[in-house]
Design an enzyme around this catalytic site. Structure first.
Site, PDB file in Angstrom:
ATOM      1  N   SER A 159     -36.516 -25.667   6.480  1.00 48.14           N
ATOM      2  CA  SER A 159     -35.570 -24.665   5.668  1.00 48.14           C
ATOM      3  C   SER A 159     -35.971 -24.922   3.951  1.00 48.14           C
ATOM      4  CB  SER A 159     -34.307 -24.710   5.818  1.00 48.14           C
ATOM      5  OG  SER A 159     -33.604 -23.667   5.125  1.00 48.14           O
ATOM      6  N   ASP A 219     -38.094 -20.666   4.395  1.00 45.73           N
ATOM      7  CA  ASP A 219     -38.595 -19.761   5.839  1.00 45.73           C
ATOM      8  C   ASP A 219     -38.003 -18.243   6.462  1.00 45.73           C
ATOM      9  OD1 ASP A 219     -35.999 -20.754   5.869  1.00 45.73           O
ATOM     10  OD2 ASP A 219     -36.388 -20.710   8.207  1.00 45.73           O
ATOM     11  N   ASP A 257     -34.667 -16.971   6.431  1.00 43.13           N
ATOM     12  CA  ASP A 257     -33.622 -16.500   6.586  1.00 43.13           C
ATOM     13  C   ASP A 257     -32.619 -16.581   5.532  1.00 43.13           C
ATOM     14  OD1 ASP A 257     -34.002 -19.407   6.552  1.00 43.13           O
ATOM     15  OD2 ASP A 257     -32.795 -19.989   8.779  1.00 43.13           O
TER      16      ASP A 257
END
Length: 546
Positions: free
Chosen positions: A135, A290, A292
């Site tokens: 992340s 990433d 998200d």
């Protein structure tokens, strides 16, 4: 074991990282063990069982292979990876080990987003997925997240089972990793192009048409995976009034242009703001590596800048989803127990069903999975900038949110309004909740002990009053008990157990929890009161400086 680890330094893949570490950091890697937890495994590169390297990744992969083949006859797994150091190498190691156990693998041929992975698992009807990412962690970190057949991260029970299979294997240097036969090599396939094509169709169906407007957008991927997918999706929706922050939209494993590749950090938007000032842009959007999670910043006609926290973005998106789904019966939204009170109040104001879940988007995914056919999911979010509008993905999905937020802002622009105005309307209707997150980092084994001590002390000395605010209830998710101080009653909490304490006041709540992925302990403050900043700081000082 130290000499054994030194013997394999050249083949460990992490030689440069190890050589750049202090002797204390090196010893920590050799004297600790990374464990596969509820959020997968995440750690620094280096030598030893406490670090990520060729051998510890191989151990995880081998345990995962045993876990799958113990209950599934012919498993199928999708593997994606981000732009971090060693992400493609770790993905290939895992693919090879799975294939050596006759497991069919779909391996991405380039970096991909986390939402891509979740969607691909569902589309390809795979049994599991693997995402190599850490992340927004610093550049010397990476991680392995494992997903189930529904496209959500593994449940707590499934994670525990997988962890058992990994732990059974013993020392990473003593594990025999078999070579692939030609037949087994043929089990590794590229991810078919129609997967992303169908993902695009789902996003297009969610967003519909972005209206013509004068809205200008600046976008940054913070050196991560969201370029080219975000520009491609926006172009497919006939929206081209955006500029990329060129210096940040190329993959860079060192995240060179930012101190932290985290859209929660205001400084991550510094270059976006410079570009916005040059082109007179209205809306700035950034995703984490990433893709998200995402953050937004707004700029008015005079060049004033407005930052939004995760709870404010969540409330805005919920507000828009309520408008989009007007007339739909039995609507429901989910948020984590540490997310603020604004979205909850907004849901109640519009008679939208509402439920809180533990921190971790897999708990929202589990609720979605268990919805009845009559219930209609419209939104889920966590205050840490993770949002989901439609569940064709079962994890946080910044990619579907980017065009949705742009459409919202474009509609407002045509009305002569901003997201800021919309948020003011929301708070005028449902109350103004101020939110603040205090995040304290404690590295290493001593830091871990300090975090445990803080939680233990807070549990044993839970106050009846804090900074003039009367405590009315206490929820301890580790014991699973809620204490109502007003009625002197104790009741059960219906959520799974977790190391979280939540204290309620008439004005709102605070929550204290250790991070599951970083060496941090976090204090969440959500209050509707005067002098919020002063009170929030005093609460933080009382807990951490006492």
């Amino acid at each position: 074991m130290k000499n054994n680890w030194i013997d394999v330094l050249d083949e460990s893949l992490v030689k440069d990282f190890y050589n750049n570490q202090t002797s204390e950091e090196q010893q920590e890697g050799l004297n600790t063990t990374l464990s596969f937890g509820t959020a997968g495994i995440r750690g620094k590169f280096g030598l030893g069982e406490g670090r990520l390297n060729k051998f510890t990744v191989s151990k995880v992969a081998l345990g995962f292979a045993h876990y799958l083949t113990s209950s599934i006859a012919h498993p199928v797994v999708v593997i994606h990876y981000d732009t971090r150091h060693l992400s493609p190498e770790f993905a290939q190691i895992i693919a090879n080990i799975l294939a050596s156990h006759d497991i069919k693998v779909y391996l991405a041929d380039t970096y991909r987003t986390t939402p891509d992975l979740s969607f691909a698992v569902r589309y390809l009807q795979a049994d599991a997925g693997v995402m190599i990412t850490a992340s927004h962690n610093p550049k010397d970190y990476n991680g392995i997240k494992v997903y189930g057949e529904d496209g959500a991260q593994l449940s707590t029970d499934a994670s525990a089972q997988l962890s058992t299979y990994i732990d059974k294997l013993g020392h990473p240097l003593h594990i025999n990793v078999p070579s692939l036969t030609t037949e087994q090599q043929s089990l590794i396939h590229s991810v078919p192009s129609e997967v992303r094509e169908d993902y695009f169709k789902n996003v297009q169906d969610l967003v519909g048409t972005i209206p013509q407007s004068d809205l200008k957008v600046v976008f940054t991927s913070l050196h991560g995976t969201s370029v080219p997918i975000v520009p491609d999706i926006l172009s497919s929706l006939n929206f081209n009034q955006f500029e990329l922050v060129a210096s940040q939209c190329e993959p860079d494993s060192d995240f060179s242009s930012v101190a932290s590749a985290n859209p929660e950090d205001h400084k991550a938007f510094d270059q976006s703001i410079e570009l916005a000032n040059l082109i007179d842009a209205d809306l700035l959007i950034g995703t984490d590596p990433d893709a998200d999670r995402l953050g937004i910043v707004e700029r008015d006609a005079e060049g004033n800048i407005y930052y939004y926290n995760g709870n404010q973005i969540g409330a805005l998106l919920l507000n828009y989803r309520i408008k989009q789904t007007e007339g739909l019966p039995n609507r429901i939204m989910f948020q984590s127990i540490v997310s603020g009170g604004l979205a909850k109040s907004l849901a109640q104001y519009h008679n939208v069903n509402f439920k809180e879940v533990l921190t971790g988007f897999k708990y929202i995914a589990a609720e979605i999975r268990h919805l009845s056919p009559e219930q209609n999911f419209i939104f889920g979010y966590e205050e840490s900038y993770g949002f989901l509008a439609r569940p064709f993905v079962r994890d946080k999905d910044a990619i579907q949110i980017v065009p949705l937020m742009i459409k919202y802002a474009a509609e407002l622009k045509n009305e002569g309004r901003m997201l800021k105005d919309e948020l003011e309307d929301i708070t005028r209707n449902v109350g103004n909740f101020n939110d603040k997150l205090f995040s304290h980092t404690f590295e290493g084994t001593q830091g871990k002990a300090k975090i445990e001590n803080i939680m233990t002390q807070f549990r044993s000395e839970t106050p009846t009053e804090m900074c003039g605010l009367k405590v009315i209830a206490i929820e301890d998710f580790e014991t699973g008990k809620k204490t109502d101080l007003q009625n002197d009653e104790v009741s059960d909490i219906t959520l799974p157990k977790a190391n979280v304490i939540k204290i309620y006041f008439n004005e709102g709540f605070i929550a204290l929890r250790p991070s599951g992925t970083e060496p941090k302990i976090k204090l969440y403050v959500s209050l509707s009161c005067d002098h919020f900043d002063v009170i929030a700081q005093k609460i933080n000082d009382a807990i951490f400086n006492s």
